[in-house]
Write an enzyme that holds these catalytic residues in place. Structure first.
Site, mmCIF file in Angstrom:
data_model
loop_
_atom_site.group_PDB
_atom_site.id
_atom_site.type_symbol
_atom_site.label_atom_id
_atom_site.label_comp_id
_atom_site.label_asym_id
_atom_site.label_seq_id
_atom_site.Cartn_x
_atom_site.Cartn_y
_atom_site.Cartn_z
ATOM 1 N N ASP A 35 -17.109 -40.707 -15.304
ATOM 2 C CA ASP A 35 -16.533 -40.287 -14.027
ATOM 3 C C ASP A 35 -15.969 -38.876 -14.171
ATOM 4 O OD1 ASP A 35 -14.828 -40.283 -11.506
ATOM 5 O OD2 ASP A 35 -15.544 -42.357 -11.489
ATOM 6 N N ASP A 76 -19.925 -35.634 -15.031
ATOM 7 C CA ASP A 76 -20.376 -35.162 -13.719
ATOM 8 C C ASP A 76 -21.864 -35.466 -13.658
ATOM 9 O OD1 ASP A 76 -21.372 -33.765 -11.553
ATOM 10 O OD2 ASP A 76 -20.214 -31.949 -11.943
ATOM 11 N N TYR A 113 -25.711 -38.412 4.145
ATOM 12 C CA TYR A 113 -25.573 -39.574 3.269
ATOM 13 C C TYR A 113 -26.818 -40.458 3.322
ATOM 14 C CZ TYR A 113 -23.501 -43.830 1.275
ATOM 15 O OH TYR A 113 -23.239 -44.935 0.500
ATOM 16 N N LYS A 140 -29.264 -41.050 0.087
ATOM 17 C CA LYS A 140 -29.475 -42.389 -0.449
ATOM 18 C C LYS A 140 -30.957 -42.779 -0.393
ATOM 19 C CE LYS A 140 -25.519 -44.021 -1.887
ATOM 20 N NZ LYS A 140 -25.335 -44.330 -3.330
ATOM 21 N N THR A 150 -13.375 -50.525 -0.274
ATOM 22 C CA THR A 150 -13.227 -49.571 -1.372
ATOM 23 C C THR A 150 -12.196 -48.518 -0.962
ATOM 24 O OG1 THR A 150 -14.939 -48.092 -0.510
ATOM 25 C CG2 THR A 150 -15.663 -49.866 -2.011
#
Length: 259
Positions: free
Chosen positions: A36, A58, A150, A154, A187
């Protein structure tokens, strides 16, 4: 204890879905590396768990991938499981977003998935196989109008998943590559959306109402699907898209409404 003697790397593993997966894998016996960019949260999740270690990573940086794999192989010999959960999501219609937003999303989800699969395959070949699970989204299948960047990013990640699955199959590497597609999940990112809304409870009801099960998924429910695809229980599954969406993709959205 499905993952005893297995070594796993979870990108974006310091928080959210990635953290949930890391904790579950560790509980089932795996040696887990959390990769992370958030050093503080990454070190925190590893601090009190002997089966979890933190690696600064990264996902858009090839050199950092190389360093991460060098460390994992030095410690454990090779990588058995890669779960790519690192991601960003910033809503915006085609009229609202700019090229920088587009590139940011494409780098993290497209380039990140590409680099992760590339380095994972090189390591997994050494031990005779492995499993890659890419965390995608229902937005890659049917994007809403506010997820221009997004949804496209994806979808690019999905293409990487399938081409990797086909390549590894043709090469007889015994490496499987699948994707998991959650709908709205509790989340920290979703909490940010809710907290920024004028009426958080109303927005939460909207998210829940999009799913036929009429609720928002938990991190553990997404982790369940990921652990199945990472385990030998799914040994004849590759190139598969697993929906953890409460049935949202089984019905059309109401007119003018996106995921």
């Amino acid at each position: 204890m499905r993952f005893v003697h297995k070594t796993a790397l979870i990108t974006g593993g310091a928080d959210g879905i990635g953290a949930g997966i890391a904790l579950r894998l560790a509980a089932e016996g795996a040696l887990v590396y959390v990769g992370d960019i958030d050093t503080s949260k990454g070190e925190s999740i590893a601090k009190n768990n002997a089966n979890i270690q933190f690696i600064p990573l990264d996902v858009c940086d090839s050199e950092q991938w190389s360093l991460a794999m060098t460390r994992i192989e030095a410690d454990a010999g090779s990588l058995d499981i890669l779960i790519q959960s690192a991601g960003i999501s910033r809503p915006g219609s085609i009229e609202d977003v700019d090229l920088d937003e587009w590139r940011d999303h494409m780098r993290v989800h497209g380039e990140g998935a590409f680099l992760g699969c590339k380095y994972a395959i090189a390591s997994m070949k050494k031990s005779g196989g492995g499993a890659i699970v890419n965390i995608s989204s229902v937005e890659s299948i049917r994007p809403g109008p506010l997820f221009t960047c997004y949804g496209a990013a994806k979808a690019a990640q999905d293409a990487v998943t399938k081409t990797v699955a086909l390549h590894c199959g043709e090469m007889s590497y015994n490496i499987r590559c699948n994707s998991v597609h959650p709908a709205a999940t509790y989340t920290p990112l979703l909490q940010q959306y809710l907290q920024s809304a004028e009426d958080a409870e109303a927005l939460e009801r909207v998210y829940a109402g999009m799913q036929p099960l009429n609720r928002i998924a938990t991190v553990d429910e997404v982790a369940n699907a990921c652990l199945f695809l990472a385990s030998d229980e799914s040994s004849f599954m590759t190139g598969h898209q697993m929906y953890v969406d409460g049935g949202v993709l089984a019905k059309p959205y109401p007119s003018g409404q996106g995921a």
